[in-house]
Structure formats: structure tokens, C-alpha cells
Scaffold this active site. Structure first.
Site: not given
Length: 400
Positions: A89, A288, A292
């Protein structure tokens, strides 16, 4: 699984040893048969095999904790070595995760401070990752942040509401088009900033395009070094972000990433992981945020940043205390060293048994008159276990 085959095989060898010595051995045949059968059982005691994997895992996870890699699932150590694709990400992983206000531009009669103040009023309520940067920028300029009424959040587009009696919308082009607002020159101005990696929010006031607010999330200093490591080890890196394609490509170009998934809504991250798994890839996912968590759970190895949410860390099998890409590099090196150590341990155990069992069975007796006492066999068995333990402890001194 090894012991499931090894133990029955040893029992069979021990029985065959007893039978052969009882039939063909010298007198007292029964004593020779019993002693040699027992020697086979003792020297082949699978203590070394039983210690080979758990000792290496225990030392490896301890070493990982010392360097900021917390392994929750021991199986992740095995899978991490084999990964072929790493999905990361952008926000909080490749970048610092703390966007900063970069610029404000006005198109109409509103001043830049007025646009920033109106945008900050809406973003103060918003949960968007860039919202905090806008609010912080307004406070640093000592601007007044008014109360908001009729607040509405549109997923993947932006927010709108009434601020000081004005109908204000802050978001992307899709948001303005949804409410039939002509974006005017805003998309052109936004595209120029997005080419340099800025996140841009379009601002409309009372149905008229008013200006843009741009923020930028600095790239982590460790990102380029870590990405080079993955390229050198033939691990494909895929950047996933909710940013638009232009901004995402700008950041990817700066980092040397060739595979980019842009304009990704939270629920799509899990689909992207499954897509690469369907292509036969062994996927590790690093993230994080709360959104996710499903993707972290779906991946072969889920890696959570220690600076992220508790939900993400709970869903992941590996947590990085410092929360940067170099932590993933350390996790990969740790996996490689741990699995190498396990293979060494198993090699020692099998070689030991491969040499010791025939001697204990008495194959050297017809040629050299050598038999292995059960007491000597028990000492040799203990030494094999010690060799596995000593080899495993070498992991604690390894450089990761």
C-alpha cells in the site's frame, strides 16, 4: 511429516536386525539380537529430527524480535522465503503516511485562505487519509475552521456540506460531476500537480469550481534501498493506492516500480491479492490500515506496519515495529536464514542416522568385528541433538 515415515522405518530395521542376528548370529544369538536391536532404536531416536525445525524457528523468531520483525505465525517464516510478488500500500508503507499541505490555488473570487478554510472545515469531519494534512495546514496558518452542517461523505469521491451558509464540495472530479458542477480548469491544474506525485482535492463553492488544495506525502528514505533489494531477488513489487492514475504513476516512476494498481477502493485490495494468487504467484501483502485487513489475511504472508491499526496487525502474520520497507527486507532475510538453518539441521540428523543405524545394526561386524554398545549409541544420539541445537543458535549471531 518426516517422523511419520522415519519412526516406522526404524522399527522395521530394528526388528529385521533382531531376526537376522537371532538366526545367523553367533552364540548367544538372543543376546546379540537384543543388544543390536536396542542399539538401533537408541541411535535412531529422532530427537535431532524433532529439534531440527522448532529450534531454528524459536531462535529465528527471537532474532526477528531483536531486529523489529515480530512473527506471529511460524509458517510465515517458511512462506516468506518463497514469495514472488510483494503488494504494498503506498500510503504509510512507501510513503511516510503523514501528508503535508503543499499548495492552494484559487480560480474565482475566493482567496486561497478562504478556500483552505472551507476545505478544512469539511476535512475535519472526514476520515480520508489526506484530511489531516488539510486541517493541519489551515491551523498552521491560523485560519478559522467553521462548523459544518448537512455533511455527506461519498465513498471514493469526497465530501460535501454547508459551511457558513455556503454549499461546499471537496473531492475529485467524479464528486463534482455527481452534483452537476462544472469543474472548469480544475482538472488541468490538478493534473500538473499529480504528475509530480501530489494528491489534489478539487474545491467547489455554491456549485462553482473555486480552487484546488494539494498535499504531498513524502517518500520514505528507506524505500528505494528496499525496492532495489526486491528487484535483485526477482520479487515483483506491486503498488496499490487509492490515488488516481497520474499521481500513482508519478510516485511509481520515482521509485522504479513498474506494476501499479491505482484508483483502488478499499474492498478491491483483497481482490487484487486473489488475482495475483490465481496467476500462481506467492503473494506477500504489506499494509497498515483497517481496510487492508482482509487483504493481509488473504495473502500467503500478511505484513502489518507497527505504526498502523490494531486490526491490520491482528490480521497479519508478521508485524514490523518500525513500519518501513527495510523491515520487509529483514523479514525476507530472516526467512532465508531460518529455512537454510532448518535444512542444515535436517541434513545433520539424516546423515547421522544414515551412518549410525547400519553400524548399530552390526554391518561392520563380519569385516572388522565392531559392534556398537547401546551406551555408546545413547551418547552418539545425544551428540546429534547437541549439534542441531548449536547450529540453530548460530542464527542469533547472524546479520540481518
Amino acid at each position: 511429516s518426516v517422523a511419520a515415515y522415519f519412526v516406522p522405518a526404524v522399527l522395521v530395521i530394528s526388528i529385521i536386525t533382531a531376526v537376522v542376528w537371532f538366526i545367523f548370529g553367533p552364540e548367544p544369538a538372543f543376546s546379540f539380537a537384543l543388544v543390536n536391536a536396542v542399539a538401533v532404536l537408541i541411535i535412531a531416536c529422532p530427537c535431532a529430527l524433532g529439534l531440527a525445525t522448532p529450534m531454528a524457528i524459536m531462535v529465528g523468531t527471537g532474532k526477528g524480535a531483536n531486529v523489529g520483525v515480530l512473527v506471529k505465525d511460524a509458517a510465515a517464516l517458511e512462506s516468506m522465503e518463497k514469495i514472488t510478488t510483494l503488494i504494498v500500500d503506498k500510503t504509510g508503507t512507501l510513503t511516510v503516511g503523514k501528508p503535508q499541505l503543499a499548495s492552494v490555488q484559487s480560480l474565482g473570487t475566493s482567496t486561497e485562505d478562504e478556500i483552505l478554510s472551507l476545505a478544512a472545515a469539511l476535512e475535519k469531519i472526514s476520515e480520508h487519509p489526506l484530511a489531516e494534512a488539510v486541517v493541519k495546514g489551515a491551523l498552521e496558518k491560523k485560519l478559522t475552521i467553521a462548523q459544518v452542517s448537512d455533511f455527506e461523505s461519498v465513498t471514493g469521491m469526497g465530501v460535501r456540506g454547508k459551511v457558513n451558509g455556503k454549499d461546499v464540495a471537496v473531492g475529485n472530479r467524479k464528486l463534482l460531476e455527481k452534483f452537476n458542477i462544472d469543474p472548469g480548469q480544475l482538472p488541468t491544474l490538478a493534473a500538473e500537480l499529480q504528475k509530480t506525485g501530489h494528491g489534489v482535492m478539487l474545491v467547489a463553492v455554491d456549485g462553482i469550481a473555486a480552487g484546488i488544495v494539494a498535499v504531498r506525502d513524502p517518500i520514505k528514505e528507506s524505500a528505494k534501498e528496499a525496492l532495489k533489494y526486491f528487484r535483485d531477488h526477482n520479487i515483483d513489487v506491486v503498488m496499490v493506492t487509492g490515488d488516481n492514475r497520474i499521481t500513482a504513476d508519478a510516485v511509481a516512476k520515482e521509485l522504479g516500480i513498474t506494476e501499479v494498481e491505482a484508483d483502488v477502493l478499499p474492498q478491491r485490495k483483497n481482490e487484487i491479492v486473489r488475482k495475483y494468487q490465481a496467476l500462481g504467484k506467492i503473494v506477500a501483502m504489506a499494509g497498515d490500515g483497517i481496510n487492508d485487513a482482509p487483504a493481509l489475511a488473504q495473502a500467503s504472508v500478511g505484513i502489518a506496519m507497527g505504526t498502523g491499526t490494531d486490526v491490520a496487525m491482528e490480521s497479519a502474520s508478521v508485524t514490523l515495529v518500525k513500519g518501513d520497507l527495510l523491515g520487509i527486507v529483514r523479514a525476507h532475510r530472516l526467512s532465508q536464514l531460518t529455512m537454510k538453518n532448518i535444512r542444515q539441521n535436517l541434513f545433520f540428523a539424516f546423515v547421522y542416522n544414515g551412518l549410525g543405524v547400519p553400524v548399530a545394526a552390526g554391518v561392520l561386524y563380519p569385516y572388522f568385528g565392531i559392534l556398537l554398545s547401546p551406551m555408546i549409541a545413547s551418547l552418539a544420539m545425544s551428540l546429534s541433538s547437541v549439534s542441531v541445537i548449536v547450529n540453530s543458535l548460530r542464527l542469533s549471531r547472524a546479520k540481518i
